[in-house]
Design an enzyme around this catalytic site. Structure first.
Site, PDB file in Angstrom:
ATOM      1  N   ARG A 240       1.351  10.271   1.060  1.00  0.00           N
ATOM      2  CA  ARG A 240       1.902  11.217   2.032  1.00  0.00           C
ATOM      3  C   ARG A 240       3.069  11.972   1.445  1.00  0.00           C
ATOM      4  O   ARG A 240       3.655  12.831   2.104  1.00  0.00           O
ATOM      5  CB  ARG A 240       2.361  10.473   3.285  1.00  0.00           C
ATOM      6  CG  ARG A 240       1.216   9.815   4.009  1.00  0.00           C
ATOM      7  CD  ARG A 240       1.654   9.136   5.277  1.00  0.00           C
ATOM      8  NE  ARG A 240       0.564   8.330   5.787  1.00  0.00           N
ATOM      9  CZ  ARG A 240       0.618   7.612   6.882  1.00  0.00           C
ATOM     10  NH1 ARG A 240       1.719   7.602   7.607  1.00  0.00           N
ATOM     11  NH2 ARG A 240      -0.419   6.902   7.271  1.00  0.00           N
TER      12      ARG A 240
ATOM     13  N   THR B  33      -3.586   6.167   2.536  1.00  0.00           N
ATOM     14  CA  THR B  33      -3.706   7.564   2.963  1.00  0.00           C
ATOM     15  C   THR B  33      -4.381   8.386   1.858  1.00  0.00           C
ATOM     16  O   THR B  33      -3.989   9.526   1.584  1.00  0.00           O
ATOM     17  CB  THR B  33      -2.341   8.179   3.359  1.00  0.00           C
ATOM     18  OG1 THR B  33      -1.582   7.212   4.110  1.00  0.00           O
ATOM     19  CG2 THR B  33      -2.523   9.395   4.249  1.00  0.00           C
TER      20      THR B  33
ATOM     21  N   GLU C 280       0.884  -1.171   0.000  1.00  0.00           N
ATOM     22  CA  GLU C 280       0.000   0.000   0.000  1.00  0.00           C
ATOM     23  C   GLU C 280       0.912   1.209   0.000  1.00  0.00           C
ATOM     24  O   GLU C 280       1.652   1.439   0.952  1.00  0.00           O
ATOM     25  CB  GLU C 280      -0.873  -0.054   1.266  1.00  0.00           C
ATOM     26  CG  GLU C 280      -1.742   1.172   1.493  1.00  0.00           C
ATOM     27  CD  GLU C 280      -2.365   1.155   2.893  1.00  0.00           C
ATOM     28  OE1 GLU C 280      -2.768   0.086   3.391  1.00  0.00           O
ATOM     29  OE2 GLU C 280      -2.428   2.246   3.491  1.00  0.00           O
TER      30      GLU C 280
ATOM     31  N   LYS D 200     -10.436  -1.443   6.913  1.00  0.00           N
ATOM     32  CA  LYS D 200      -9.194  -1.222   7.666  1.00  0.00           C
ATOM     33  C   LYS D 200      -9.585  -0.799   9.092  1.00  0.00           C
ATOM     34  O   LYS D 200     -10.338   0.160   9.267  1.00  0.00           O
ATOM     35  CB  LYS D 200      -8.391  -0.128   6.973  1.00  0.00           C
ATOM     36  CG  LYS D 200      -7.234   0.437   7.775  1.00  0.00           C
ATOM     37  CD  LYS D 200      -6.418   1.388   6.907  1.00  0.00           C
ATOM     38  CE  LYS D 200      -5.383   2.136   7.733  1.00  0.00           C
ATOM     39  NZ  LYS D 200      -4.295   2.673   6.900  1.00  0.00           N
TER      40      LYS D 200
HETATM   41  C1  3PG Z   1      -1.277   3.708   7.945  1.00  0.00           C
HETATM   42  O1  3PG Z   1      -1.262   4.691   7.238  1.00  0.00           O
HETATM   43  O2  3PG Z   1      -1.939   2.715   7.682  1.00  0.00           O
HETATM   44  C2  3PG Z   1      -0.501   3.721   9.220  1.00  0.00           C
HETATM   45  O3  3PG Z   1       0.215   4.900   9.377  1.00  0.00           O
HETATM   46  C3  3PG Z   1       0.386   2.568   9.380  1.00  0.00           C
HETATM   47  O4  3PG Z   1       0.572   2.441  10.726  1.00  0.00           O
HETATM   48  P1  3PG Z   1       2.001   2.054  11.305  1.00  0.00           P
HETATM   49  O5  3PG Z   1       2.957   3.073  10.793  1.00  0.00           O
HETATM   50  O6  3PG Z   1       1.835   2.114  12.807  1.00  0.00           O
HETATM   51  O7  3PG Z   1       2.312   0.669  10.830  1.00  0.00           O
END
Ligand code: 3PG
Length: 224
Positions: free
Chosen positions: A55, A79, A51, A139
């Site tokens: 960002r 995101t 994924e 999710k």
């Molecule tokens: C996401 O965008 O799904 C999360 O930021 C992932 O979470 P993690 O960095 O704690 O694994």
């Protein structure tokens, strides 16, 4: 040419494949030039999916590079905060969309375009909205901060037809606990491919992390 979304690929097929892999690396790439090596490291470690988060400005180009270099991988976008992100992700070859929260506009856009979408949910109220849209793969975010496996066990019991992908605070220490929950089909997490490792080109480290995580999935699935 960007890979094209295959309208014949069903949402079920995409989410079943994520479930088969068991862990979706959540990846933030600052430079699309790193995407091919990143994909190779994840594949070598036994995780043929990712994924790519919106960002950074390199997200769409990274998806395009990755999808072209490694067509055997299942690449999605994370995101995703706007329909514009979703459009860019799809044009770049993304085969699924993940959002941190339940955004009805993005969900409706994905449904109208036949794009598999896994919106983030944390509460029964949000899950109800997703159920009303006919979604079956959600999710659970941010998993650890929202109460972890205990919370997901309690919430998920009320939704026997929903599969969850807990994400947020998952790592090699708690991955097995989540994977053993009956409502969890796959987990997500960024620890497998840290942004800093990608930025400094340490793909050997990412391959090691991916292989260790894939081992945990194998052990859990073998019933050990
Ligand atoms: C996401 O965008 O799904 C999360 O930021 C992932 O979470 P993690 O960095 O704690 O694994």
């Amino acid at each position: 040419m960007p890979a094209e979304h295959d309208p014949g690929e069903s949402t079920r097929t995409v989410f079943d494949r994520l479930g088969d892999v068991g862990l979706v690396p959540v990846v933030t790439i600052d430079d699309a030039e790193h995407a091919t090596s990143l994909g190779a490291a994840l594949l070598a470690g036994g995780l043929p999916c990712a994924e790519i988060t919106f960002r950074t400005a390199a997200a769409a180009a990274s998806i395009e590079t990755l999808a072209e270099a490694h067509p055997e991988m299942l690449i999605g976008a994370g995101t995703v905060l706007t329909v514009e992100h979703a459009e860019a992700a799809l044009a770049a070859g993304s085969r699924f969309i993940v959002t941190p929260g339940f955004d009805v506009t993005i969900v409706d856009w994905c449904l109208a375009h036949g794009v598999p979408v896994a919106p983030g949910v944390m509460t029964p109220t949000e899950i109800n909205l997703a159920v009303r849209k006919g979604l079956g793969f959600l999710k659970f975010f941010p998993a650890e901060a929202a109460g972890g496996a205990r919370a997901l066990t309690a919430i998920g019991a009320a939704y026997p037809d929903i599969e969850f992908m807990p994400t947020g605070g998952i790592d090699g220490d708690n991955l097995a606990t989540y994977l053993r929950l009956p409502m969890v089909s796959a987990c997500g997490g960024s620890w497998v491919a840290p942004r800093t490792s990608i930025a400094r080109g340490d793909f050997a480290e990412i391959e090691r992390r991916a292989a260790a995580a894939a081992d945990i999935v194998r052990v859990v699935r073998a019933g050990a």
